[in-house]
Design a protein around this motif. Sequence first.
Motif, PDB file in Angstrom:
ATOM      1  N   SER B 104      -3.496   5.020  11.323  1.00 34.56           N
ATOM      2  CA  SER B 104      -3.383   6.442  10.970  1.00 34.56           C
ATOM      3  C   SER B 104      -2.438   7.152  11.931  1.00 34.56           C
ATOM      4  N   LEU B 107       1.111   6.077  11.158  1.00 35.08           N
ATOM      5  CA  LEU B 107       1.588   6.671   9.906  1.00 35.08           C
ATOM      6  C   LEU B 107       1.804   8.177  10.047  1.00 35.08           C
ATOM      7  N   SER B 108       0.925   8.841  10.830  1.00 39.74           N
ATOM      8  CA  SER B 108       1.067  10.288  11.042  1.00 39.74           C
ATOM      9  C   SER B 108       2.381  10.588  11.762  1.00 39.74           C
ATOM     10  N   GLU B 109       2.676   9.742  12.748  1.00 37.20           N
ATOM     11  CA  GLU B 109       3.911   9.956  13.524  1.00 37.20           C
ATOM     12  C   GLU B 109       5.143   9.734  12.670  1.00 37.20           C
ATOM     13  N   THR B 110       5.083   8.699  11.812  1.00 33.22           N
ATOM     14  CA  THR B 110       6.267   8.382  11.007  1.00 33.22           C
ATOM     15  C   THR B 110       6.428   9.326   9.820  1.00 33.22           C
ATOM     16  N   SER B 111       5.301   9.648   9.149  1.00 35.62           N
ATOM     17  CA  SER B 111       5.424  10.480   7.947  1.00 35.62           C
ATOM     18  C   SER B 111       5.319  11.977   8.248  1.00 35.62           C
ATOM     19  N   GLY B 112       4.652  12.307   9.363  1.00 32.51           N
ATOM     20  CA  GLY B 112       4.479  13.719   9.711  1.00 32.51           C
ATOM     21  C   GLY B 112       3.293  14.355   9.022  1.00 32.51           C
ATOM     22  N   ASN B 113       2.636  13.636   8.088  1.00 28.72           N
ATOM     23  CA  ASN B 113       1.453  14.188   7.408  1.00 28.72           C
ATOM     24  C   ASN B 113       0.193  13.876   8.214  1.00 28.72           C
ATOM     25  N   LEU B 115      -3.358  12.588   8.430  1.00 25.36           N
ATOM     26  CA  LEU B 115      -4.174  11.706   7.596  1.00 25.36           C
ATOM     27  C   LEU B 115      -5.662  11.936   7.832  1.00 25.36           C
TER      28      LEU B 115
END
Lengths: 71, 150
Positions: B104, B107-113, B115
């Motif tokens: 998570s 993914l948060s760092e890469t997508s910016g969303n 989670l």
Amino acid sequence: MGDFHIENNIRVLRFRNGEMTQDELAQRAGVTRQTINAIEAAKYSPSLELAFKIARVFGEPLENVFQYNKE
Amino acid sequence: MSRKEIYAWSSLALTLAIFGYYLLSAFGIPVGMEDYGEHLKSLIWKVIGVAFLVQLVLDLLNSSRVGGVAKDERDNQIESKAFRNAYYFLMLSVISLIFNVLISDFLSETSGNELFLNVPFMIFHVLVFIIFIASIVKSGTQIFYYQRRI
């Protein structure tokens, strides 16, 4: 080669010993009535210590109470 | 029914009731069930009270040694199987949670969303769920083996 399992004569021995109840046997062997019931129904194999205690209650050698037979 | 089996049932009821109370307190009454909120809370308190009383009576009986043996080798064997299953569940869940947090975070760092597990206190809630469910697994395993009369 077939599987071996433990059979017992506890029911017969109880009735031969003055129609001893499961509860009475349980108290004398130091376990719960449910454990005696499970052993009698061959659903639970007792420890060696408990097997000896049960045999001693009936005053019988272990092999007269428990048998290790092929299914 | 042996004392240990009754204890397992009351333990399961107590855990479910406390878990239910925790869910209601943390997340509120489910949508569509607002009218039954008070009934639900009152039911939970009744279950907690009854289960607590049952366990108290059993503990008193066991300590006074009234009514024969409270626990024997079969109870210990069933309890150890229950602890084993609860431990497996706990370890598997905690390891999965750690991996989820790592993924998570990445993914948060890469997508910016933001989670699911990055929501504040969500990891705390998930950990509490895991502990409650592990306790339910323990009581459930005990009841399963007692019902099978092994």
